[in-house]
Design an enzyme around this catalytic site. Sequence first.
Site, PDB file in Angstrom:
ATOM      1  N   LYS A   1       0.862  -1.183   0.000  1.00  0.00           N
ATOM      2  CA  LYS A   1       0.000   0.000   0.000  1.00  0.00           C
ATOM      3  C   LYS A   1       0.900   1.235   0.000  1.00  0.00           C
ATOM      4  O   LYS A   1       1.479   1.608   1.018  1.00  0.00           O
ATOM      5  CB  LYS A   1      -0.916   0.038   1.234  1.00  0.00           C
ATOM      6  CG  LYS A   1      -2.010   1.076   1.047  1.00  0.00           C
ATOM      7  CD  LYS A   1      -2.299   1.929   2.263  1.00  0.00           C
ATOM      8  CE  LYS A   1      -1.424   3.094   2.486  1.00  0.00           C
ATOM      9  NZ  LYS A   1      -1.634   4.276   1.670  1.00  0.00           N
TER      10      LYS A   1
ATOM     11  N   GLU B   1      10.383  16.117  14.895  1.00  0.00           N
ATOM     12  CA  GLU B   1      10.768  15.917  13.499  1.00  0.00           C
ATOM     13  C   GLU B   1       9.962  16.893  12.641  1.00  0.00           C
ATOM     14  O   GLU B   1       8.736  16.800  12.584  1.00  0.00           O
ATOM     15  CB  GLU B   1      10.479  14.473  13.068  1.00  0.00           C
ATOM     16  CG  GLU B   1      10.908  14.215  11.637  1.00  0.00           C
ATOM     17  CD  GLU B   1      10.626  12.792  11.157  1.00  0.00           C
ATOM     18  OE1 GLU B   1       9.503  12.311  11.355  1.00  0.00           O
ATOM     19  OE2 GLU B   1      11.542  12.189  10.583  1.00  0.00           O
TER      20      GLU B   1
ATOM     21  N   GLU C   1      10.302   1.519  10.176  1.00  0.00           N
ATOM     22  CA  GLU C   1      11.300   2.585  10.005  1.00  0.00           C
ATOM     23  C   GLU C   1      10.568   3.905  10.163  1.00  0.00           C
ATOM     24  O   GLU C   1       9.731   4.271   9.329  1.00  0.00           O
ATOM     25  CB  GLU C   1      12.020   2.495   8.666  1.00  0.00           C
ATOM     26  CG  GLU C   1      13.289   3.346   8.723  1.00  0.00           C
ATOM     27  CD  GLU C   1      13.969   3.540   7.394  1.00  0.00           C
ATOM     28  OE1 GLU C   1      13.878   2.656   6.528  1.00  0.00           O
ATOM     29  OE2 GLU C   1      14.566   4.608   7.221  1.00  0.00           O
TER      30      GLU C   1
ATOM     31  N   CYS D   1      13.838  10.846   6.218  1.00  0.00           N
ATOM     32  CA  CYS D   1      13.913  10.369   7.596  1.00  0.00           C
ATOM     33  C   CYS D   1      15.313  10.520   8.153  1.00  0.00           C
ATOM     34  O   CYS D   1      15.488  10.653   9.359  1.00  0.00           O
ATOM     35  CB  CYS D   1      13.414   8.938   7.707  1.00  0.00           C
ATOM     36  SG  CYS D   1      14.209   7.829   6.569  1.00  0.00           S
TER      37      CYS D   1
END
Length: 499
Positions: free
Chosen positions: A186, A394, A262, A296
Amino acid sequence: MNIMANGAHLPETPREFGFFVDGAWHAGQDWFERTSPSHDVPVTRVPRCTKEDLDTAVAAARRAFEDRSWAGLPGAERAAILLRTAEGLRRRRDEIARWEVLENGKPLTQARGEIDHCIACFEVAAGAARLMRGDSFNNLGDNLLGLLLREPIGVVGLITPWNFPFLILCERVPFILASGCTLVVKPAEVTSATTLILADILTEAGLPPGVYNVVTGSGRTIGQALAEHPDVDMLSFTGSTGVGRSCVHASADSNLKKLGLELGGKNPIIVFADANLHDAADAVAFGISFNTGQCCVSSSRLIVERSVAREFESILTAKMKKIRVGDPFDPETQIGAITTDAQNRTILGYIAQGKEEGATLLCGGEALDLGRGQFIQPTLFSDVTPSMGIAREEIFGPVLSSFHFDTPEEAIAIANDTVYGLAASLWTRDLDKALTVTRRVRAGRFWVNTIMAGGPETPIGGFKQSGWGRESGLLGVEEYTQVKSVHIETGGRTHWIAS
Ligand code: NDP
């Protein structure tokens, strides 16, 4: 054709895709239309699949796993298909790169480079498919031989994000296939095109039906249902820590499927006074701006030795001001658009917060009006304190926070002062400092006097709340296997019951 000044072509009408299950394309009942974040024109339409579509895909992947049409092949035959896929990617490199640009907003030159990395992923995984092995125990006594068999875990669900739609896919798919697993993918709804194009390339390369399935739709519907699915043996998820946590709950509440996660990062880049400051500044500018900081492993916390901090920030500011932000089809462009409206708002919100919290803005700090699309200037804040939001969260944009330190211990403490542990970089000419810091900072990937280096040979993944497990390399194949301990007795049995 709408021909842009730089010769790049925008589609006149959006390209329509079906979803891909059991080796065949299926039409959707409802559609999601994606607009290019750089050009404000519709570029693709992908199906909004239903949960029934997902069930059909999982059932196809289950059949393809159980009938041994993939897991039962010799590694050499799986490798041959992976190598033919690499060739297919080479042939269709420009097409894949173009759709990455149109849906994601990244520069075309960068997208092409990423596809080269993807080709390497398939080649490395092909080698791994042939070399994958278990172990043996020849030390259990003359009557007993122990074997350790590695077996594919089964049906894998794969949920990918929008920042590197094809790269993150290819850091996982070939390794999952090398292990003998089948999968249902997906992709992020806004960047589904290239995941669907891969279905075509894998099929041409000879992948049996049902091994690679793609079900498009939103995370809240299809993503959540995939995480909860009782017939999925493992889920590999890449994205935010919040959704990663919800996948843990979904696994716990369904069939305890294994998880590979992750997740986010707030990655430090440490610069000692003895480093080549111009090299380090170039790396810092790249580390926060590459892919508009929507990465990331972006190095979003600069930790610089106080004795050179002001000089370093001035070199860095000059460099960051020169970064070329613009139309991703322009070969001169270094960073393109912010991929989603939501992300654009998030980044601008953090910039406003940094200003309000009293950090010193050294450059950037504004949206860029290029007449269309959404762009943000690379931004540098100094005098950031650990309690500020821009220091801890983040941001996932081109926004860098600078901290100063006096001793290596202090640098290590600042670097580790985060819930994340995805990546880190350090700059020094002193081997002693380099080794000490490398061994003490908690991060899954470390770069010494370099940044974002490495290929698919080395595994990737995070410490702490940056994730579980590793992708890529031999470990990335083993992650999708489970180990069976086998004991074989030779010679006669010593009887339990006296005769
Ligand atoms: P998400 O974590 O929401 O999205 C990542 C993937 O998960 C997408 O495919 C998404 O689908 C899917 N998803 C969303 N909700 C669920 C759910 N409940 N169950 C299962 N799958 C789901 O990230 P965002 O795209 O919203 O970005 C938000 C933040 O996440 C960013 O600001 C950044 O901090 C971080 N992020 C980190 C990434 C990384 O590589 N570590 C990558 C992307 C984001 P869909 O998008 O179709 O709804």
